[in-house]
Scaffold this active site. Structure first.
Site, short mmCIF file in Angstrom:
data_model
loop_
_atom_site.label_atom_id
_atom_site.label_comp_id
_atom_site.label_asym_id
_atom_site.label_seq_id
_atom_site.Cartn_x
_atom_site.Cartn_y
_atom_site.Cartn_z
CG LEU A 134 -1.94 -0.95 1.70
CD1 LEU A 134 -3.15 -0.72 2.67
CD2 LEU A 134 -2.77 -1.03 0.52
CG ASP A 135 0.13 4.41 -2.87
OD1 ASP A 135 1.11 3.83 -2.84
OD2 ASP A 135 -0.08 5.20 -3.54
CE LYS A 136 5.13 8.95 3.15
NZ LYS A 136 4.65 9.70 4.33
#
Length: 315
Positions: A134-136
């Site tokens: 997942l993106d940060k």
């Protein structure tokens, strides 16, 4: 700290410094200059392509990052764990794995501590156990592999798109149409290599189903919307790019949704304490690659997204 004195007859600055400081490559110096780590007579230098003027240059070289991620005792919300895999609820703001500028504080660091080294090594030294990401600033449910057999099985499920992934997003405006399927090619933007974009040719197939769950503001022209997205592929920034392509970029998205935000929405995002895109991986479902058990995990949106939805409801 490295120092070099140039006499002003050395040509381009990045080339001149690379010659004067042989321990640093030209590419490394370009990155340091862009990051504000180079000064001339104590004044910041911003362009490596500029002519090298005379003066004393100082280069602040950051300490090297560890070659292997280190275990860290970070808070970890575990939804399920067995001998083969672990399912967690990743908080927004936590990178999944170490990268330049994020050597510590990642999910991998937390998993190395929690699992005491019992993570699959198939993902490599920097990404043990990681089969998807997942993106940060995207929160939500993630699975990691503890055994190599589970890693291979999970990777096969993701490759075959035989896994349920449902996300909740808060968007600026509402997508048009309000529900449907987005099928495009996604790849690097030709104008900005740091961004992904919908391409006419090339790239990779990307498929997202979406449905508007509710809108905020006038029905004819909503200020914002809550949208459910179901991924059938897992391309980088897929939901962020697809919803922006439908005219409804994610609220708080600094890359794909920063332009054209009304003062009302900007104030709502700030009041909610949202520091990144309003996107949450709410549901993850799959068949356990070892036991064959059907598993399904769900987590509610984080506090900032819930607060933003409440503020938008009151508008």
């Amino acid at each position: 700290m490295l120092e070099a004195r140039l006499d002003g007859t050395d040509g381009r600055l990045d080339r001149a410094l690379a010659s004067a400081l042989p321990t640093l490559s030209r590419a490394r110096l370009q990155a340091l200059i862009a990051g504000g780590a180079v000064t001339c007579d104590d004044a910041p230098v911003r362009q490596g392509s500029a002519a090298a003027r005379a003066g004393l240059y100082r280069v602040a070289v950051p300490p090297p990052e560890p070659a292997e991620p280190e275990p860290e005792a970070l808070p970890l919300a575990v939804l399920h764990e067995d001998a083969h895999l672990i399912v967690v609820d990743k908080p927004a703001g936590m990178p999944v794995h170490p990268s330049h500028g994020h050597a510590r504080g990642t999910l991998v660091n937390a998993l190395l501590h929690h699992c005491a080294g019992r993570l699959s090594g198939i993902g490599g030294v920097a990404r043990p156990g990681i089969v998807h990401r997942l993106d940060k600033d995207t929160s939500g449910v993630m699975v990691a592999a503890k055994s190599d057999a589970a890693h291979a099985g999970l990777s096969a499920l993701f490759a075959q798109h035989d896994i349920t992934r449902s996300y909740i997003a808060l968007t600026r405006g509402a997508p048009d149409p309000r529900a449907g399927r987005i099928e495009t090619r996604l790849g690097r933007s030709t104008s900005d290599r740091k961004k992904m974009a919908v391409l006419r040719s090339g790239g990779r197939e990307a498929v997202t189903d979406y449905a508007t769950l509710r809108t905020f503001g006038p029905d004819a022209r909503p200020l914002a919307a809550e949208v459910r997205c179901i991924l059938h592929t897992g391309r980088t920034h897929q939901i962020r790019v697809h919803l922006a392509h439908r005219g409804a970029p994610l609220l708080g998205d600094p890359v794909y949704g920063s332009g054209g935000v009304s003062p009302t929405l900007r104030e709502a995002v700030a009041a909610a304490g949202l520091s990144g895109q309003a996107l949450h991986a709410a549901i993850l479902g799959f068949v356990h690659p070892i036991t064959g058990e059907a598993l399904r995990f769900e987590s509610p949106p984080p506090r900032a997204m819930q607060a933003l939805a409440a503020i938008l409801t009151a508008l």
